[in-house]
Write a protein that holds these residues in place. Structure first.
Motif, PDB file in Angstrom:
ATOM      1  N   LEU A  47      48.620  42.080  34.353  1.00  0.00           N
ATOM      2  CA  LEU A  47      48.344  42.621  35.700  1.00  0.00           C
ATOM      3  C   LEU A  47      47.080  43.478  35.704  1.00  0.00           C
ATOM      4  O   LEU A  47      46.324  43.482  36.679  1.00  0.00           O
ATOM      5  CB  LEU A  47      49.538  43.416  36.222  1.00  0.00           C
ATOM      6  CG  LEU A  47      50.813  42.616  36.500  1.00  0.00           C
ATOM      7  CD1 LEU A  47      51.873  43.521  37.123  1.00  0.00           C
ATOM      8  CD2 LEU A  47      50.565  41.423  37.406  1.00  0.00           C
ATOM      9  N   VAL A  48      46.862  44.211  34.612  1.00  0.00           N
ATOM     10  CA  VAL A  48      45.621  44.993  34.509  1.00  0.00           C
ATOM     11  C   VAL A  48      44.443  44.028  34.430  1.00  0.00           C
ATOM     12  O   VAL A  48      43.428  44.189  35.117  1.00  0.00           O
ATOM     13  CB  VAL A  48      45.654  45.918  33.270  1.00  0.00           C
ATOM     14  CG1 VAL A  48      44.280  46.534  33.004  1.00  0.00           C
ATOM     15  CG2 VAL A  48      46.691  47.025  33.476  1.00  0.00           C
ATOM     16  N   ASN A  49      44.602  42.999  33.601  1.00  0.00           N
ATOM     17  CA  ASN A  49      43.540  41.998  33.434  1.00  0.00           C
ATOM     18  C   ASN A  49      43.210  41.300  34.746  1.00  0.00           C
ATOM     19  O   ASN A  49      42.063  40.933  35.008  1.00  0.00           O
ATOM     20  CB  ASN A  49      43.987  40.981  32.373  1.00  0.00           C
ATOM     21  CG  ASN A  49      42.882  40.000  32.031  1.00  0.00           C
ATOM     22  OD1 ASN A  49      42.935  38.854  32.453  1.00  0.00           O
ATOM     23  ND2 ASN A  49      41.869  40.457  31.313  1.00  0.00           N
ATOM     24  N   GLN A  50      44.210  41.134  35.605  1.00  0.00           N
ATOM     25  CA  GLN A  50      44.032  40.460  36.891  1.00  0.00           C
ATOM     26  C   GLN A  50      43.563  41.427  37.981  1.00  0.00           C
ATOM     27  O   GLN A  50      43.430  41.039  39.134  1.00  0.00           O
ATOM     28  CB  GLN A  50      45.348  39.813  37.335  1.00  0.00           C
ATOM     29  CG  GLN A  50      45.782  38.630  36.471  1.00  0.00           C
ATOM     30  CD  GLN A  50      44.890  37.416  36.697  1.00  0.00           C
ATOM     31  OE1 GLN A  50      44.628  37.041  37.830  1.00  0.00           O
ATOM     32  NE2 GLN A  50      44.392  36.826  35.610  1.00  0.00           N
ATOM     33  N   GLY A  51      43.388  42.684  37.623  1.00  0.00           N
ATOM     34  CA  GLY A  51      42.905  43.653  38.606  1.00  0.00           C
ATOM     35  C   GLY A  51      43.967  44.145  39.573  1.00  0.00           C
ATOM     36  O   GLY A  51      43.663  44.809  40.565  1.00  0.00           O
ATOM     37  N   LEU A  52      45.223  43.853  39.286  1.00  0.00           N
ATOM     38  CA  LEU A  52      46.293  44.294  40.191  1.00  0.00           C
ATOM     39  C   LEU A  52      46.766  45.715  39.877  1.00  0.00           C
ATOM     40  O   LEU A  52      47.352  46.385  40.725  1.00  0.00           O
ATOM     41  CB  LEU A  52      47.482  43.326  40.113  1.00  0.00           C
ATOM     42  CG  LEU A  52      47.203  41.966  40.747  1.00  0.00           C
ATOM     43  CD1 LEU A  52      48.204  40.925  40.267  1.00  0.00           C
ATOM     44  CD2 LEU A  52      47.231  42.070  42.274  1.00  0.00           C
ATOM     45  N   VAL A  53      46.514  46.137  38.650  1.00  0.00           N
ATOM     46  CA  VAL A  53      46.880  47.489  38.235  1.00  0.00           C
ATOM     47  C   VAL A  53      45.622  48.204  37.749  1.00  0.00           C
ATOM     48  O   VAL A  53      44.830  47.636  36.989  1.00  0.00           O
ATOM     49  CB  VAL A  53      47.934  47.452  37.095  1.00  0.00           C
ATOM     50  CG1 VAL A  53      48.121  48.841  36.481  1.00  0.00           C
ATOM     51  CG2 VAL A  53      49.256  46.906  37.611  1.00  0.00           C
ATOM     52  N   GLU A  54      45.481  49.453  38.215  1.00  0.00           N
ATOM     53  CA  GLU A  54      44.313  50.251  37.826  1.00  0.00           C
ATOM     54  C   GLU A  54      44.709  51.212  36.715  1.00  0.00           C
ATOM     55  O   GLU A  54      45.575  52.064  36.915  1.00  0.00           O
ATOM     56  CB  GLU A  54      43.845  51.031  39.066  1.00  0.00           C
ATOM     57  CG  GLU A  54      42.740  52.023  38.807  1.00  0.00           C
ATOM     58  CD  GLU A  54      42.492  52.909  40.036  1.00  0.00           C
ATOM     59  OE1 GLU A  54      42.168  54.090  39.846  1.00  0.00           O
ATOM     60  OE2 GLU A  54      42.643  52.414  41.183  1.00  0.00           O
ATOM     61  N   PRO A  55      44.110  51.089  35.538  1.00  0.00           N
ATOM     62  CA  PRO A  55      44.466  52.006  34.447  1.00  0.00           C
ATOM     63  C   PRO A  55      43.637  53.287  34.483  1.00  0.00           C
ATOM     64  O   PRO A  55      42.495  53.274  34.922  1.00  0.00           O
ATOM     65  CB  PRO A  55      44.124  51.197  33.195  1.00  0.00           C
ATOM     66  CG  PRO A  55      42.998  50.297  33.615  1.00  0.00           C
ATOM     67  CD  PRO A  55      43.143  50.051  35.106  1.00  0.00           C
TER      68      PRO A  55
END
Lengths: 453, 453
Positions: free
Chosen positions: B350-358
């Motif tokens: 999800l981070v890789n897909q830009g859906l989650v901002e770390p």
């Protein structure tokens, strides 16, 4: 299936405290000035307490309104859940229904904040800037620090030195809530310096810590003192526990509890749960009310009912109560909160009148019940609370033997997260049952002033 | 005034878990057998996991039913409250509404029991008699001991030796719940003995403890292994957090949260709260989802997305995830639960897909937020949880600057009762912000096998 948790919404929270002084079968004997032997008046107390709390201390009104601002603070954690101990019931094979009022959900982890926030509120209204207090293992000191922090008042805690050094967790908790904590005896007070001069390496005691905290409050106009149990107004604030429980039992379809149980140190958590039901008992409902204590500090089961000082140093007024003698030093049991030599006058009176049945338990039997509880219900009880659990288990087993479907409720006064070392001592078989010889009680009672004795 | 606590009755508790694998924008890459480079199959996993959990690990069904017996166990502490942080809002002067889902109410004090009881349930159904696991500071070991005790299964915990010696409280908690705890490396396993032979005084590591626990499970037919985070089925069980939160936000009159925040160690508490809202985000709702981590272990913010081992020793399958390299050893920060070198494959995707901002935070800024929280809301957060609070405070301050009345929700994953010493280090000004040089990451990544790299 019915729910395990009986919850109240914040709207359903009681907005008045219940004052048992309105319903006592005999009146409470007044506190006495030790110098004159005469009842003390409000002016004696006003040096260290705000007038609103002094009024509550002697009020005969049945209901006392909880101010709105305080209601908002209570709602940080209240109403507290009433839980049904189904897994414990099953493990015991009892037909009884066991409920417990979970006061461990407060930020400080016990029932103590119920009165801490109330006392701080009235002090703040009276313009007080700082509150001093004493604490043993730290339950009360952390509850008062929490409350003072919420209202923006300074908190100064005198913590018994041996606990200060050996039990740092609650000290850290006080720091986190902006409390200033000093090991007692300290060099900040005359009484502290006097003790240190005599013995620089003293481990300290609750009695010494009380002397220091009271001295600090008495010497400064904008500093007051706060006590975490024993006094009438403290028990009044705790009545919210029983009032909530009453509403919750009704929700659960219970007509009235058959057995109510609480552990007794100074008496406040026991009173908080049980007092709102005493009127029902006086009105004829068959309710058994049990106050439990350690057999190492058997104030209700083995001590006389007479006038004595509330503190070890003999600085407080004389109060009528069950007392082991103000110089009595109980053995070092793990339930530090139950090591007080006296008992709340209101609780003492009810025991004396036969309305409350006292019971004493030994440490190993108490921890056995606590472990059974933690392994069935999950939550880890404080060693103090475990004294109530022991009685609940015994009553549930009686119900099993008699095949009676009774409703049992006890007060889960606090969690045992900071007491896990004591559990490990028990589990490794190394916990000692400390015997208390009659001679130790007799000796301490010799120091009690003779008034109507 | 609206209530501070939004409660669900037990009847309102969700009876299905949400499986995000049904809604992923791109499919998850399979775990690979490191020897063959081929995807692993159920038979590879069946040596240490029961078939029901293996099925959940790869299931593409959106909803998976929670068995009745497990629902009953969840109800020991669930549904967990959703709380409105009104006093924190006021202290910040923000127009934002801040909610937190309180997972600290479980007997073990964190979200971990949500999956522990589920894993133990399926193992019990499969006839397993014992479960082995590893634990660092003891959060997972205590949650699994609690769960095994409820279902009457033996629990064997390999606890990193330095924590075993220095942090005894959670060890005591495991003992209380009948867990058998061994300092790792131990002489009970081949891998443990090999390490001890090399260095009898080693402090141990989570990697070594995993090796011991897996070895014990692999060697015995009726013993299985359990992991507390990272795997798909673990994240699935945690989805009950977000499903409850969704129902509670609706009760509070919120259409949808604008910001969702969780701290990320292996990823399970973050996933538990946020995954049930990802579908809404994919359907076009403007929801910002933030995963927070320590800047001392910046898996999501500074590490590549690639295949790596889940454990330090390189015994597990290769999984596609954000990883600092399986031999990476993060600096000794207080948030021990956020020191994992990798991240759950589902969270990584999800981070890789830009859906989650770390986002990464330093210790001092994290503790600053934690202290503000403890002084306004009362409850003491775990240092891990404080990473989520830091982001919630920052988002609330952004809302203040932009004058936006947003709805912010974060996961209060656990209490900090056993972490109070860390607070005192912070409050005394002695907490260090540990810098992580790029060279440390580059060095650890050299040991990562090159697959599609």
């Amino acid at each position: 299936m019915e729910e395990n948790k009986i919850l109240l919404s914040e709207k359903e929270m009681p907005d008045k405290w219940y004052n048992i002084q309105a319903d006592l079968p005999v009146p409470l004997k007044p506190a006495l000035n030790p110098a004159t032997g005469k009842p003390i008046g409000p002016e004696d107390l006003s040096v260290i307490f705000p007038m609103e709390l002094i009024k509550q201390e002697v009020s005969l009104e049945r209901w006392i309104e909880i101010p709105d601002e305080l209601m908002d603070v209570y709602k940080v954690w209240r109403p507290a859940p009433l839980r049904r101990a189904r897994r414990l019931e099953k493990a015991l094979g009892t037909p009884a229904r066991i409920y417990y009022k979970d006061e461990s959900v407060s930020p400080a982890g016990s029932h103590k904040p119920n009165t801490a926030v109330a006392q701080v509120y009235y002090n703040k209204k009276a313009g007080i800037k700082k509150i001093s207090t004493e604490t043993g293992a730290g339950q009360w000191g952390s509850a008062l620090s929490f409350a003072c922090n919420l209202f923006g008042i300074e908190c100064e805690v005198y913590m018994v030195r041996v606990s200060y050094d050996q039990k740092p967790y609650r000290k850290f908790l006080m720091h986190l809530w902006n409390g200033k904590v000093y090991p007692s005896p300290s060099d900040r007070t005359e009484s502290g310096r006097a003790i240190l001069k005599e013995d620089p390496n003293t481990p300290g005691s609750l009695g010494i810590a009380i002397s220091e905290a009271v001295e600090v409050a008495a010497k400064s106009k904008d500093t007051n003192y706060a006590l975490g149990s024993v006094l009438n107004h403290v028990l009044l604030h705790q009545s919210i526990i029983g009032l909530e429980a009453k509403a919750q039992l009704k929700k659960a379809g219970e007509k009235h509890p058959d057995v109510i149980i609480g552990c007794c140190g100074g008496g406040s958590n026991f009173a908080g749960l049980s007092f709102p039901f005493v009127k029902d008992k006086l009105d004829g409902k068959p309710i058994k009310i049990i106050g439990t204590e350690p057999s190492a500090c058997p104030t209700l089961t083995r001590a006389p009912y007479r006038y004595d000082f509330g503190d070890t140093a003999g600085m407080t007024p004389l109060i009528m109560m069950h007392t082991l003698g103000h110089k009595f030093v109980p053995p070092g049991i793990h339930a530090g909160g139950l090591r007080y030599h006296g008992m709340a006058p209101l609780v003492s009176l009810l025991v004396n009148q036969g309305l409350v049945e006292p019971r004493a338990y030994r440490q190993n039997s108490v921890f056995e019940a606590a472990v059974l509880f933690a392994r069935t219900e999950g939550t880890v009880p404080a060693p103090e609370t475990a004294h109530a659990i022991r009685a609940a288990v015994d009553e549930a087993l009686r119900c099993k033997a008699e095949n009676r479907e009774e409703c049992i409720i006890f007060n889960f006064s606090g969690h045992g997260h900071f007491d896990l070392a004591a559990y490990d001592v028990y589990l490794s078989g190394k916990l000692k049952d400390l015997e208390l010889p009659q001679s130790a009680i007799d000796k301490a009672l010799k120091d009690v002033p003779c008034i109507e004795c």
